[in-house]
Design a protein around this motif. Structure first.
Motif, PDB file in Angstrom:
ATOM      1  N   MET A  66       0.871  -1.180   0.000  1.00 63.87           N
ATOM      2  CA  MET A  66       0.000   0.000   0.000  1.00 63.87           C
ATOM      3  C   MET A  66       0.903   1.224   0.000  1.00 63.87           C
ATOM      4  O   MET A  66       1.808   1.345   0.830  1.00 63.87           O
ATOM      5  N   VAL A  67       0.656   2.119  -0.954  1.00 68.01           N
ATOM      6  CA  VAL A  67       1.454   3.334  -1.099  1.00 68.01           C
ATOM      7  C   VAL A  67       0.614   4.525  -0.658  1.00 68.01           C
ATOM      8  O   VAL A  67      -0.491   4.729  -1.168  1.00 68.01           O
ATOM      9  N   LEU A  68       1.143   5.276   0.297  1.00 67.13           N
ATOM     10  CA  LEU A  68       0.564   6.572   0.614  1.00 67.13           C
ATOM     11  C   LEU A  68       1.284   7.549  -0.295  1.00 67.13           C
ATOM     12  O   LEU A  68       2.505   7.685  -0.225  1.00 67.13           O
ATOM     13  N   ASP A  71      -1.625  12.795  -0.705  1.00 68.47           N
ATOM     14  CA  ASP A  71      -2.738  12.673   0.242  1.00 68.47           C
ATOM     15  C   ASP A  71      -3.607  11.440   0.013  1.00 68.47           C
ATOM     16  O   ASP A  71      -4.635  11.298   0.662  1.00 68.47           O
ATOM     17  N   GLY A  72      -3.217  10.552  -0.909  1.00 68.54           N
ATOM     18  CA  GLY A  72      -4.057   9.402  -1.218  1.00 68.54           C
ATOM     19  C   GLY A  72      -3.359   8.082  -0.965  1.00 68.54           C
ATOM     20  O   GLY A  72      -2.139   8.013  -0.881  1.00 68.54           O
ATOM     21  N   MET A  73      -4.143   7.020  -0.852  1.00 69.37           N
ATOM     22  CA  MET A  73      -3.626   5.667  -0.644  1.00 69.37           C
ATOM     23  C   MET A  73      -3.897   4.868  -1.911  1.00 69.37           C
ATOM     24  O   MET A  73      -5.002   4.942  -2.467  1.00 69.37           O
ATOM     25  N   HIS A  88       7.431  15.293  -4.466  1.00 69.69           N
ATOM     26  CA  HIS A  88       6.259  14.624  -3.904  1.00 69.69           C
ATOM     27  C   HIS A  88       6.662  13.720  -2.747  1.00 69.69           C
ATOM     28  O   HIS A  88       7.834  13.379  -2.581  1.00 69.69           O
ATOM     29  N   SER A  89       5.662  13.313  -1.951  1.00 70.61           N
ATOM     30  CA  SER A  89       5.882  12.465  -0.772  1.00 70.61           C
ATOM     31  C   SER A  89       5.187  11.130  -0.941  1.00 70.61           C
ATOM     32  O   SER A  89       4.141  11.040  -1.587  1.00 70.61           O
TER      33      SER A  89
END
Length: 109
Positions: A66-68, A71-73, A88-89
């Motif tokens: 699962m990648v955050l 602001d989304g998963m 980006h993060s």
């Protein structure tokens, strides 16, 4: 250049980037790029981090991570790729019952 990850010493990094449990990796690094084969056991995570001077490409080989991303998963199943551009993060988590395995490429820009 051929990189044989079976011949690169494995590193076990606890709480990588502020994450949970251990990140296991076999890593090649030079001044321009980092290339890793990594794995996360169930419940392990690489912490949220921002790519200030580089980007990252993660290709999932086994399992579903699962990648955050910002602001989304997003689910990252085997055979798929996640791209985190410069500025980006993201983080990567293993919320499954099996160890996930992936390759990551981090080119400096």
């Amino acid at each position: 250049m051929i990189l044989n990850f079976n011949e690169i010493e494995e590193q076990v990094i606890p709480n990588f980037k502020g994450g949970e449990k251990q990140f296991r990796t076999r890593m090649y690094t030079d001044a321009s790029c980092k290339i890793m084969r990594g794995s996360l056991e169930p419940g392990a995570a690489i912490g949220v981090h921002t790519h200030e001077t580089n980007s990252e490409i993660i290709f999932m080989v086994k399992g579903t991570g699962m990648v955050l991303y910002d602001d989304g998963m997003e689910a990252l199943p085997a055979g798929s790729c996640h791209y985190c551009p410069k500025g980006h993060s993201h983080s990567l988590r293993n919320e499954s019952d099996e160890t996930i395995t992936f390759y990551a490429v981090v080119p400096e820009q």
